[in-house]
Design an enzyme around this catalytic site. Structure first.
Site: not given
Ligand code: GAL
Length: 524
Positions: A70, A127, A172, A216, A474, A481-482
């Site tokens: 990311q 992290r 992750h 993760n 976070w 964001e994927w």
């Molecule tokens: C989690 C994931 C993160 C980030 C976050 C916000 O599921 O571990 O990488 O994308 O959600 O959507």
């Protein structure tokens, strides 16, 4: 040492529960008697939502979280292998607007900038995750990319110089593409390959790392990658893809945990866990049917992963029986949920040193009558016999699944305590997204989200005696964001993805978070 127990907070009295037995209490103020404060207009129940004052124990870990794919970029730099996301992002229409993590925040070239952001926040922990394809381009320890290894050494050294402790996630969401080609997390041997990779990481970096996360969010990764086709490898084995992938990931985790025990624990003295995500599921009404549905939802969502590790080595009986029954009703000869052998159950049981929780949101859950169609076309959500919804009054983030309901966070922490004993808990992710657009550094909604959630965590710690040891926001900065690309921004720092320099700028939330960290909570 316990603080005096005589302090009271007027109408907040109802919040007090087990202070007598709680040992880590620092301070809690009585100044708000009769004039409760609330963070959100939507949540004003004095018993549930009032904002409390108080601080965390002095050794509480405050951090931010990120993940390699990311933020790093450098997708083909210095011998890195092709990752599953590198390949997936090239498939048309998989990622919003055709975005990729090719450059992302360019953290591969910006160690100093990132460490400076952390220093400015004043956090004690960071992290981060390791990129498997950057370290082992083809996935195997016979093929090491020294430049990738050096990158992580430099990063860990820079953190140490800044007096920031790393929490390192070994995997992750991104795999070497070569391992995806061998079946990814549907290949039983992946548990073995992962254990080898984890062994390499412990050996190489273990003298610099005291907190490890093996994998993760196995569930999210499995649902999106193997059931819904939205993450690599993009498969749609509806109804069974998730269960199979999760089962193999759990075994890989447990093997890595035992490897750490056998080879490294005595000299490195670190702790190892696996990060689970979970919503809080709140019964939609107070009917018995909805109460039962909400509990089923919790057992499927979190229990399916946590129970094997924190209870008895196996999936909860209710979950096993339900999936077996539905599989048989659909004419299958065996359950869609792969069973663990006795040996595997032994391996899994007690294979974590703390509970690592990623919490973002709460669902309202109601009972759903079995739809006969769902038996023919299995779908993991039909397995729950439950339906989820949101109260439209919950403040919504940009992410369509993210509604803020801070009180759910405290309830979930209490549920974990009740189900898994008073285990040490680290909140390994918690955060709020807003939408990409003209740069806005005044992120009021994120500030509210953080204040309210950290305050609920404080209640869980001070009032309920939940053993929360640390919190990671976070995220440190906006990032890839994927499947949503760069549309959803989760950062405490803004990143300009149109500028080749990828400048970072502190948002207002970064200043608020820095103050909470400095104050170790909300002293006044
Ligand atoms: C989690 C994931 C993160 C980030 C976050 C916000 O599921 O571990 O990488 O994308 O959600 O959507």
């Amino acid at each position: 040492m316990s603080a005096p127990l005589s302090c009271a907070i007027g109408n907040l009295q109802g919040l007090w529960k087990s202070l007598e037995t709680y040992d880590g209490l620092n301070t809690i103020m009585a100044k708000d008697i009769g004039k409760e404060k609330f963070v959100y207009e939507q949540f004003q129940d004095p018993e549930r939502d009032a904002f409390i004052s108080g601080t965390f124990p002095s050794d509480f870990a405050w951090g931010c979280a990120t993940a390699a794919y990311q933020i790093e970029g450098g997708h083909d730099a210095d011998g890195k292998g092709e990752g599953s996301w590198d390949a997936f992002c090239r498939i048309p229409d998989k990622i919003l607007n055709g975005h990729t993590g090719d450059v992302a925040c360019d953290s591969y070239h910006k160690i100093d900038d990132d460490v400076k952001l952390l220093k400015d926040l004043g956090v004690s922990h960071y992290r981060l995750s390791l990129s498997w394809p950057r370290i082992l381009p083809s996935g195997f320890v016979t093929d090491v990319n020294q430049a990738g290894v050096s990158y992580y050494h430099k990063l860990l050294d820079a953190l140490a110089a800044a007096n920031i402790q790393p929490m390192v996630t070994i995997h992750h969401f991104d795999l070497p593409k070569a391992l995806d080609d061998l079946g990814g997390w549907h290949n039983e041997l992946m548990a073995v390959y992962f254990n080898q990779y984890a062994d390499f990481c412990f050996k190489e970096f273990g003298s610099k790392v005291k907190l490890w996360i093996t994998i993760n969010e196995p569930k999210v990764f499995a649902v999106y990658g193997y059931d819904f086709g939205k993450f690599p490898p993009g498969w749609t084995h509806v109804g069974s893809g998730t269960y199979r992938a999760v089962s193999i990931m759990l075994k890989g985790h447990a093997m890595a945990y035992r490897t750490y025990d056998m080879k490294y624990r005595s000299t490195q003295e670190g702790q190892v866990s696996i990060a689970f995500n979970s919503f809080w599921s709140q019964p939609k009404t107070d009917s018995d049917a909805d109460e039962a549905a909400a509990e089923r939802f919790r057992q499927f969502e979190l229990g399916g992963l946590a129970h094997p590790i924190f209870v008895d080595g196996d999936t909860p009986k209710s979950v096993r029986e339900t999936i077996a029954k539905k599989s048989s009703q659909a004419g299958l000869l065996c359950s869609r949920l792969p069973p663990f052998t006795e040996e595997e159950r032994e391996l899994l049981k007690n294979s974590a040193d703390f509970f690592a929780l990623n919490y973002y949101s709460t669902r309202l859950v109601s009972n759903r009558e079995v739809d006969p169609q769902s038996l023919l076309l299995p779908d993991i959500y039909a397995d729950f016999d439950a339906e989820e919804s949101f109260d439209p009054s919950f403040p919504r983030a940009c992410s369509e699944w993210l509604y803020s309901a801070p009180w759910g966070f405290r309830k979930l922490l209490n549920w974990i305590k009740k189900n898994y004993g008073n285990v040490k808990i680290y909140i390994t992710e918690n955060g709020f997204s807003d939408e990409d657009g003209p740069m806005n550094l005044e992120d009021e909604d994120r500030i509210k989200y953080y204040k309210a959630h950290i305050n609920e965590m404080l209640k869980a710690r001070l009032l309920d005696g939940v053993d929360v040891r640390g919190y990671f926001a976070w995220s440190l900065m906006d990032n890839f964001e994927w499947a949503e690309g760069y549309r959803e921004r989760f950062g405490l720092h803004h990143v300009d993805f149109n500028d080749p320099q990828r400048p970072r700028r502190a948002k207002a939330s970064a200043k608020v978070y820095a103050k909470i960290v400095k104050d170790n909570g909300f002293p006044e």
